[in-house]
Design a protein around this motif. Structure first.
Motif, PDB file in Angstrom:
ATOM      1  N   UNK A 146      28.141 -10.151  20.196  1.00  0.00           N
ATOM      2  CA  UNK A 146      27.244 -10.745  19.199  1.00  0.00           C
ATOM      3  C   UNK A 146      26.335 -11.785  19.851  1.00  0.00           C
ATOM      4  N   UNK A 147      26.912 -12.685  20.626  1.00  0.00           N
ATOM      5  CA  UNK A 147      26.125 -13.736  21.269  1.00  0.00           C
ATOM      6  C   UNK A 147      25.147 -13.147  22.297  1.00  0.00           C
ATOM      7  N   UNK A 148      25.564 -12.121  23.019  1.00  0.00           N
ATOM      8  CA  UNK A 148      24.665 -11.468  23.977  1.00  0.00           C
ATOM      9  C   UNK A 148      23.470 -10.859  23.259  1.00  0.00           C
ATOM     10  N   UNK A 149      23.730 -10.221  22.137  1.00  0.00           N
ATOM     11  CA  UNK A 149      22.643  -9.613  21.371  1.00  0.00           C
ATOM     12  C   UNK A 149      21.683 -10.682  20.855  1.00  0.00           C
ATOM     13  N   UNK A 150      22.209 -11.809  20.425  1.00  0.00           N
ATOM     14  CA  UNK A 150      21.360 -12.906  19.946  1.00  0.00           C
ATOM     15  C   UNK A 150      20.519 -13.468  21.089  1.00  0.00           C
ATOM     16  N   UNK A 151      21.104 -13.579  22.266  1.00  0.00           N
ATOM     17  CA  UNK A 151      20.375 -14.108  23.422  1.00  0.00           C
ATOM     18  C   UNK A 151      19.235 -13.185  23.835  1.00  0.00           C
TER      19      UNK A 151
ATOM     20  N   UNK B  34      21.940 -18.430   8.173  1.00  0.00           N
ATOM     21  CA  UNK B  34      21.029 -19.510   8.548  1.00  0.00           C
ATOM     22  C   UNK B  34      21.637 -20.460   9.574  1.00  0.00           C
ATOM     23  N   UNK B  35      22.907 -20.286   9.863  1.00  0.00           N
ATOM     24  CA  UNK B  35      23.604 -21.125  10.842  1.00  0.00           C
ATOM     25  C   UNK B  35      23.355 -20.540  12.235  1.00  0.00           C
ATOM     26  N   UNK B  36      23.114 -21.392  13.216  1.00  0.00           N
ATOM     27  CA  UNK B  36      22.883 -20.946  14.596  1.00  0.00           C
ATOM     28  C   UNK B  36      24.032 -20.061  15.061  1.00  0.00           C
ATOM     29  N   UNK B  37      23.733 -19.090  15.907  1.00  0.00           N
ATOM     30  CA  UNK B  37      24.712 -18.060  16.257  1.00  0.00           C
ATOM     31  C   UNK B  37      25.997 -18.607  16.866  1.00  0.00           C
ATOM     32  N   UNK B  38      25.939 -19.569  17.768  1.00  0.00           N
ATOM     33  CA  UNK B  38      27.172 -20.118  18.364  1.00  0.00           C
ATOM     34  C   UNK B  38      27.966 -20.888  17.318  1.00  0.00           C
ATOM     35  N   UNK B  39      27.268 -21.646  16.477  1.00  0.00           N
ATOM     36  CA  UNK B  39      27.956 -22.379  15.416  1.00  0.00           C
ATOM     37  C   UNK B  39      28.568 -21.403  14.419  1.00  0.00           C
ATOM     38  N   UNK B  40      27.843 -20.325  14.105  1.00  0.00           N
ATOM     39  CA  UNK B  40      28.357 -19.308  13.190  1.00  0.00           C
ATOM     40  C   UNK B  40      29.606 -18.673  13.774  1.00  0.00           C
ATOM     41  N   UNK B  41      29.585 -18.385  15.076  1.00  0.00           N
ATOM     42  CA  UNK B  41      30.760 -17.796  15.735  1.00  0.00           C
ATOM     43  C   UNK B  41      31.962 -18.730  15.599  1.00  0.00           C
ATOM     44  N   UNK B  42      31.748 -20.024  15.801  1.00  0.00           N
ATOM     45  CA  UNK B  42      32.833 -21.000  15.665  1.00  0.00           C
ATOM     46  C   UNK B  42      33.346 -21.023  14.223  1.00  0.00           C
ATOM     47  N   UNK B  43      32.449 -21.047  13.244  1.00  0.00           N
ATOM     48  CA  UNK B  43      32.870 -21.089  11.835  1.00  0.00           C
ATOM     49  C   UNK B  43      33.668 -19.844  11.455  1.00  0.00           C
ATOM     50  N   UNK B  44      33.199 -18.683  11.883  1.00  0.00           N
ATOM     51  CA  UNK B  44      33.910 -17.446  11.549  1.00  0.00           C
ATOM     52  C   UNK B  44      35.288 -17.436  12.195  1.00  0.00           C
TER      53      UNK B  44
END
Length: 168
Positions: free
Chosen positions: A69-74, A108-118
């Protein structure tokens, strides 16, 4: 099928739906979630003969899903583009509006923050487990959690707002 395939197939059948839900919360799109899970299980299958800690498979697959997920966002580019057509997705009839509001706010949450929340609130991982999975410090997990929750609170409509002491 050989013993290798039997073990992998059993694990996939038992855990794929859970990983798909986690991936959906990360990317907010069922098709994207399916792609992330497919990537994760393909990598797991290729490494299946080397995986010795079968008791930690969930953590291993979760790490692959989050990193994909993070790679795709980057990368910033997508192979698929959203359309105005409504996808054929089964929805739990109990409270789909609530879920739609939360998923829209989560997007709407930044991808790294979203990953942490999930990982923290959906997968119920500890701060230490989340830090290990994302290869970041525990302090970074805590700051991403705080900032992500703040963004989520601002993104939610007034009647859906999360209070400072409310569980997510």
């Amino acid at each position: 099928m050989g013993r290798r395939e039997d073990g992998f197939t059993a694990y996939y059948r038992a855990r794929a739906a859970s990983m798909r839900r986690t991936a959906y919360l990360l990317c907010g799109d069922w098709h994207g979630a399916e792609d992330l899970v497919q990537t994760a299980y393909t990598k797991l299958y290729l490494a299946w003969h080397r995986v010795s800690a079968h008791d930690r498979l969930d953590q291993y697959v979760r790490r692959i899903v989050v990193r994909a997920f993070l790679d795709e966002k980057r990368r910033g580019s997508r192979r698929e583009y959203p359309t105005d057509a409504v996808p054929d997705v089964a929805v739990d009839p109990s409270a789909p509006e609530e879920r739609m509001v939360l998923v829209a706010a989560l997007a709407q949450v930044a991808s790294r923050q979203r990953a942490v929340l999930v990982l923290r609130f959906w997968e119920d991982l500890s701060v230490a487990e989340t830090a290990e999975l994302l290869d970041i410090t525990e302090g970074t997990v805590k700051s991403h959690t705080a900032r992500g929750l703040e963004t989520l609170r601002r993104a939610l409509p007034e009647r859906h707002s999360i209070g400072a002491g409310d569980p997510v």
